[in-house]
Design a protein around this motif. Structure first.
Motif, mmCIF file in Angstrom:
data_model
loop_
_atom_site.group_PDB
_atom_site.id
_atom_site.type_symbol
_atom_site.label_atom_id
_atom_site.label_comp_id
_atom_site.label_asym_id
_atom_site.label_seq_id
_atom_site.Cartn_x
_atom_site.Cartn_y
_atom_site.Cartn_z
ATOM 1 N N ALA A 186 39.921 6.957 45.938
ATOM 2 C CA ALA A 186 40.897 5.954 45.503
ATOM 3 C C ALA A 186 41.869 5.621 46.632
ATOM 4 N N ALA A 187 42.339 6.655 47.338
ATOM 5 C CA ALA A 187 43.273 6.412 48.439
ATOM 6 C C ALA A 187 42.591 5.641 49.562
ATOM 7 N N ARG A 188 41.325 5.975 49.832
ATOM 8 C CA ARG A 188 40.589 5.245 50.864
ATOM 9 C C ARG A 188 40.491 3.761 50.522
ATOM 10 N N ALA A 189 40.138 3.464 49.276
ATOM 11 C CA ALA A 189 39.990 2.072 48.857
ATOM 12 C C ALA A 189 41.317 1.325 48.936
ATOM 13 N N ALA A 190 42.391 1.983 48.505
ATOM 14 C CA ALA A 190 43.711 1.336 48.532
ATOM 15 C C ALA A 190 44.162 1.086 49.964
ATOM 16 N N LEU A 191 43.939 2.065 50.842
ATOM 17 C CA LEU A 191 44.355 1.911 52.225
ATOM 18 C C LEU A 191 43.533 0.833 52.935
#
Length: 524
Positions: free
Chosen positions: A416-421
């Motif tokens: 999720a953090a990868r996608a948001a970043l």
């Protein structure tokens, strides 16, 4: 000759070598080549199915003939001495542009283009006069003088701190780079926020620190980014980074070294004179004896192999994105051709204030709202990494390297953090383009966009980089301390040496730790 066979009784065979090298990354291959050329019997153990470690070229997109430097991608710190000594068939090319940094000033899309005859005019257009350009020239003349004096020492025994200071012979340069936080020099010498940011980026690549961090971690990072080759230039490896490691593997084999992939070292036992390495492979487990062991892995991995307490974990702080485009995107700054803007390093959200804001947000546990990053286009300088059809159709590769994204931000939910970043990072890029980057992405054989993103945790998973730290641990100044030993590769065990990026003067694609470990092993 040593073999992979076991004795009939089923017990592991005990092969004997002068040197066993754990890890077939580029530093391990450099060490193997030097030792084998010196007449030693050498075995290289690599757990993966190929050598190269992070310095590899792969085809990451299904059905697409584009061979990208997947992890590390530019060359600066590799001494020409190593290339000459090992007779490597390897070359680099200069980029026609150093960098381009887009910005909006007074409602107008503009930017700073550094490289070639237009640099002075670009500074004047951005800042309104030539004072920043003159300050730039003075500052980088100083760093080049330091580079000319420091870079040759990287393949020599470690100088003492006072000896290195005497060799630099410039009190102002020593204070600026070795004693005061780099933020002091940036703020004293430059006034424009964008120019300040461009200078500071070299202190932050792969390093999570503030410009005024009292530990001077940012200074150590800056130093290694401006001394390469005695010039500070970052060059394009012809054929991609895999061309270097393929050449190194060939040199090691030609000299007589054995390289075994899918062979993982799981334990090292040593009495300081002789060592045994336990190895796991598809054929089972065995033990290999050696006079010495060189470990091309992180200090944490070394401790685990020796059964010792591991040092404090490192923490990477970067986002790595690989893309393949059908064309370069149009810029909002119409004064610059995209083929020039992307020929060097394309800075995004890297003004001085933006970098400080991103650091504070990440330090507080939040992904930066405006993630800073920089982009590099290999194929503009070296199209050989593209298949002939892609090159003829004008396809281009883009590599994006994001800053100030420490591993801790991905611990709860990496995906999720990868996608948001990634979404926020591409939005920052899009803010300087006339068309979204997504419209320029090529499609792979499955009809999916040719883009992949890797966080520090992904790099830890892929390459066993501790915490995704691309330097294995925080960089050190290139001089001796009471703990470093003669070459900066020594450990508490006389016949075990560290030849990976975590050695003193490690980090980056340099081969320096491999060279220095080989010199230490040979008693030179």
């Amino acid at each position: 000759m040593p073999t992979d066979e076991t004795h009939a009784a089923g017990k592991p065979a005990h092969d004997r070598y002068d040197a066993v090298i754990v890890g077939g990354g580029h530093n391990g291959l450099v060490a193997a080549a030097y030792l084998a050329r010196a007449g030693q019997s050498v075995l290289v153990l690599e757990r993966l199915g190929n050598t190269g470690g992070a310095a590899v070229s792969t085809r990451p997109f299904d059905g697409v003939d584009a061979r990208l430097s997947r992890y590390s991608y530019l060359v600066s710190l590799l001494p020409s001495k190593i290339v000459r000594d090992l007779g490597l068939d390897f070359a680099v090319r200069k980029r026609t542009v150093s960098s381009y940094t887009p910005v909006v000033r007074g409602g107008r899309a503009t930017g700073l283009l550094i490289g070639g005859d237009g640099t002075r005019a670009s500074f004047a257009d951005l800042t309104g006069d030539e004072r920043e350009y003159d300050a730039w020239q003075r500052f980088y003349a100083m760093t080049q003088r330091v580079a000319e004096r420091v870079f040759p020492t990287l393949t020599e025994p470690l100088p003492a701190r006072d000896g290195l200071r005497a060799r630099i012979d410039d009190a102002d340069a020593w204070r600026t780079l070795f004693e005061e936080p780099i933020g002091v020099a940036v703020e004293e010498r430059f006034t424009d926020d964008l120019v300040r940011g461009v200078v500071l980026t070299d202190a932050l690549i792969g390093t999570f620190a503030d410009a005024h961090d009292p530990s001077l971690l940012q200074n150590r990072c800056f130093l290694y980014h401006v001394i390469g080759g005695g010039t500070g230039d970052w060059d394009v490896p012809v054929g991609g980074m895999g061309a270097l490691t393929d050449a190194l593997a060939g040199a090691a084999r030609a000299a007589g070294a054995e390289i075994r992939v899918l062979h993982e070292a799981t334990r090292i036992d040593t009495d300081g004179t002789r060592a045994e390495v336990t190895v796991r492979s598809p054929g089972g487990e065995r033990v290999v004896a050696a006079r010495r062991v060189l470990v091309n892995a992180s200090p944490q991995a070394l401790a685990a192999l020796l059964g010792e307490e591991r040092p404090a974990p490192a923490e990477g702080a970067q986002l790595k994105v690989n893309m393949l485009l059908t064309r370069l995107p149009k810029l909002r700054d119409h004064a610059v051709d995209p083929h020039r803007a992307f020929a060097g390093t394309f800075h995004i959200a890297e003004g001085y204030t933006q970098l400080a804001d991103a650091y504070r947000e990440a330090a507080a546990g939040r992904l930066p709202a405006a993630p800073p990053s920089e982009i590099y286009c290999h194929s503009l300088t070296d199209p050989s990494i593209l298949g002939p059809e892609l090159a003829a159709r004008g396809y281009q590769t883009l590599t994006l390297f994001g800053l100030h994204t420490p591993a801790r931000l991905f611990a709860a939910d990496n995906a999720a953090a990868r996608a948001a970043l990634l979404e926020a990072t591409l939005a920052e890029l899009d803010s300087h383009l006339e068309e979204p980057i997504a419209d320029c992405l090529a499609l792979d054989g499955n009809g999916e966009p040719c883009i992949e993103a890797k966080t520090p945790l992904d790099l830890e998973q892929d390459l066993r980089l501790p915490g995704g730290h691309i330097f294995h641990r925080d960089l050190s100044f290139p001089y001796a301390t009471e703990d470093t030993g003669r070459w900066g590769v020594e450990t508490a065990h006389a016949n075990v040496l560290l030849c990976g990026a975590g050695a003193v003067r490690g980090g980056g694609v340099s081969g320096v730790p491999g060279h220095n470990a080989a010199m230490a092993a040979l008693g030179r």
